[in-house]
Design an enzyme around this catalytic site. Structure first.
Site, PDB file in Angstrom:
ATOM      1  N   PRO A   6       0.917  -0.981  -0.233  1.00  0.00           N
ATOM      2  CA  PRO A   6      -0.012  -0.456   0.016  1.00  0.00           C
ATOM      3  C   PRO A   6       0.675   1.775  -0.193  1.00  0.00           C
ATOM      4  CG  PRO A   6      -0.016  -1.172   2.025  1.00  0.00           C
ATOM      5  CD  PRO A   6       0.699  -2.015   1.795  1.00  0.00           C
ATOM      6  N   GLY A   7       2.129   1.599  -0.174  1.00  0.00           N
ATOM      7  CA  GLY A   7       2.924   2.560  -0.106  1.00  0.00           C
ATOM      8  C   GLY A   7       3.963   2.596   0.714  1.00  0.00           C
TER       9      GLY A   7
ATOM     10  N   ASP B   7       2.159  -2.341  -8.992  1.00  0.00           N
ATOM     11  CA  ASP B   7       1.614  -3.801  -8.228  1.00  0.00           C
ATOM     12  C   ASP B   7       0.462  -3.834  -9.382  1.00  0.00           C
ATOM     13  OD1 ASP B   7       1.675  -4.016  -5.330  1.00  0.00           O
ATOM     14  OD2 ASP B   7       0.070  -4.701  -6.395  1.00  0.00           O
TER      15      ASP B   7
ATOM     16  N   ASP C 246       9.776  -6.157  -2.058  1.00  0.00           N
ATOM     17  CA  ASP C 246       9.284  -6.706  -0.840  1.00  0.00           C
ATOM     18  C   ASP C 246       7.884  -7.014  -1.388  1.00  0.00           C
ATOM     19  OD1 ASP C 246       8.813  -7.322   1.832  1.00  0.00           O
ATOM     20  OD2 ASP C 246       6.818  -5.345   1.371  1.00  0.00           O
TER      21      ASP C 246
ATOM     22  N   CYS D 158       7.603 -10.525   4.633  1.00  0.00           N
ATOM     23  CA  CYS D 158       7.525 -10.532   6.033  1.00  0.00           C
ATOM     24  C   CYS D 158       7.513 -12.326   6.766  1.00  0.00           C
ATOM     25  CB  CYS D 158       6.506  -9.648   6.345  1.00  0.00           C
ATOM     26  SG  CYS D 158       5.047  -9.961   5.427  1.00  0.00           S
TER      27      CYS D 158
END
Lengths: 203, 340
Positions: free
Chosen positions: B149-150, B170, B215, B268
């Site tokens: 989301p930035g 994205d 990411d 993550c």
């Protein structure tokens, strides 16, 4: 339609020669438009809506590569706002107004509202006379105005219901001064979902 | 050429024997049993694995980043937050970052300050690290390949002073909306947003960027405290599928990077299948990329080089990990690569 075909049908974008400059000049003045456009290339993406941007040379290098592949960006650089065929012809974005006021050193075509007026505005409500603590000319009826807090932060965009700052004196406290077109509360209410459209104006 | 690390991993995991102690822990904490067997292997014992599971039961403290694109002096933001009853402590390793000690009953994602883009809100501290490690400068051309989301795009734009250029891509339509919303809210003016499958980007941007951040989409095996649904969401086959996709994405990131440029790969997830194995596989496939040592802003563990009898290249140790029970953050993985 395959997902890939869907991706390729992005709206077409182009470098704008006049329209963005003209609309900024019409709202804020010619020299102010020149100051805002200094070192930036006006860029438009058309689709369901016509969106205006100002992009720097480095950003343009990235855009050139994208366009050479037959694609178009989703958005780029400074989002100036939405261009329309009817009045108001430009709904400026909060970020563009912030940028412009910073370049000019003062707000133009804006209302500063009290804390008690800002709270309902951030829930999508209109600006009432009772909450206006300062009016920054020029102001025209049915034209856009920036909505600022006492902290000089731009919190949204309204549609003026008054034809000049002087007209404020003749209004009752509960009279609307500007209809809510966009407020930053939208980032929570509709920024990530389709629950609420971005600008509360048709077309 | 050495055999595929992902293939070796697939062989091991496909015949993974779930032990009794794994079943007990899986039942007690509500996980898929194969995950526990892997945690025991990864961490060295049942006790260490249970420490990890316990840490996933504890909520994280919110963190926030003062947005200097909108706030000229972060002390002003500190004062505004204090007036709202929000107590924050500045992080010792990032002078624009804060840990929220007390939220004062305020919804941190709905204050006027948040709406005006004066800060970006994080569920934990780990996501603040990648832009600091990659450290893009004002004149750089940078790409973020799974940008929504930035948080990282807006952080990089801040480090770049809104100069240079960032490609933020994205593939997901809904996530693009969130990305655009955050980019506008935070006053980012040097980004180009593009909805595309990042694996298609090398045909557009061959050797173009000085720095590329990936990411990668992952199983989220580091953020179970934020999303407990992840205890049972990803089976072995899906985990392996993530690994294969991550290798493709990382190859794209390398292709897009200019010679001498840097690529930061993060997830993550604490799963070696999505972390060290992805790095090892890309190193095995290519001769134009090498791992870079880097000094992380906080203490972090080294990358894993031995897993279920498979030995990974020693240089993978230069990658870094965050474990919730050791570092008090969400689980996270970073690896810095250089295009040569």
């Amino acid at each position: 339609m395959s997902p890939e075909e869907g991706l390729r049908k992005s709206p077409k974008c182009w470098r704008d020669q006049q329209r963005i400059r003209r609309e900024i000049a019409r709202l804020f003045g010619k020299s102010q438009a020149e100051a805002a456009l200094q070192g930036k290339v006006p860029y438009i993406c058309g689709g369901r809506f016509m969106e205006a941007y100002l992009v720097s040379g480095d950003v343009l290098r990235i855009i050139d590569k994208i366009e050479a592949s037959g694609r178009y960006p989703y958005s780029a650089g400074i989002y100036v706002g939405r261009l329309r065929r009817r009045k108001p012809a430009l709904i400026p974005s909060v970020d563009f107004l912030t940028y412009l006021y910073s370049v000019l050193g003062r707000p133009l075509r804006a209302l500063t509202v009290s804390e008690s007026g800002l709270k309902p505005f951030l829930y999508g409500n209109d600006v009432l006379k009772a909450s206006v603590i300062r009016c920054h000319p020029p102001i025209d009826e049915d034209e856009v105005v920036g909505v600022l807090g006492r902290d000089k932060v731009v919190y949204g965009v309204g549609l003026s219901k008054i034809a000049s700052c002087r007209e404020l004196r003749s209004l009752k406290p509960t009279d609307p001064v500007a209809l809510n077109v966009f407020d930053v509360g939208w980032y929570v209410r509709g920024g990530t979902t389709l629950k609420e459209r971005k600008f509360k104006l048709q077309g | 050429m050495k055999g595929s690390y992902l293939k070796m991993l697939e062989n091991v995991l496909s015949s993974l024997e779930v032990r009794e102690n794994s079943l007990k822990l899986a039942h007690r904490y509500g996980y898929l049993p194969y995950m526990i067997t892997r945690y025991i292997e990864m961490l060295g014992g049942e006790k260490e694995a249970e420490e990890l599971l316990k840490s996933f039961e504890k909520p994280l403290k919110h963190h926030l980043r003062c947005n200097t694109l909108k706030v000229s002096d972060c002390r002003d933001l500190e004062e505004r937050l204090e007036r709202l009853g929000i107590q924050v402590d500045k992080l010792p390793w990032c002078d624009i970052c804060y840990r929220v000690r007390g939220e004062g009953g305020v919804n941190l994602g709905a204050t006027h300050e948040f709406l005006a883009g004066m800060y970006y809100l994080y569920r934990g501290a780990a996501s603040l690290i990648p832009p600091i490690v990659l450290s893009p400068g004002p004149g750089d051309l940078v790409a973020d390949l799974a940008a929504a989301p930035g948080g990282k795009v807006t952080h990089m734009a801040q480090l770049m002073g809104n100069e240079g250029g960032i490609l933020a891509s994205d593939i997901n339509r809904e996530r693009m909306r969130a990305l655009r919303s955050n980019v506008e809210r935070m006053g980012v003016r040097n980004a180009v947003l593009l909805r595309i499958d990042a694996r298609r980007l090398p045909s557009i941007f061959q050797g173009f960027f000085a720095k590329v951040l990936l990411d990668a989409p992952c199983s989220g095996e580091g953020i179970i405290m934020i999303d407990p649904g992840r205890k049972k969401r990803t089976g072995i086959q899906n985990l392996l599928k993530f690994g294969r996709m991550q290798v493709e994405l990382l190859n794209s990131a390398v292709e897009m990077t200019a010679e001498g440029g840097l690529i930061l790969y993060t997830t993550c997830s604490i799963a070696p299948e999505e972390d060290e194995f992805v790095i090892a596989e890309v190193l095995r496939m290519r001769e134009d990329v090498e791992i870079q040592e880097f000094e992380p802003p906080i203490s972090m563990s080294r990358g894993i080089t031995h897993y279920f009898g498979i030995d990974l290249p020693e240089e993978v140790k230069a990658c870094r990990r965050l474990y919730p029970p050791i570092h008090g953050t969400e689980g996270f993985f970073l690896c810095l690569l250089k295009k040569v």
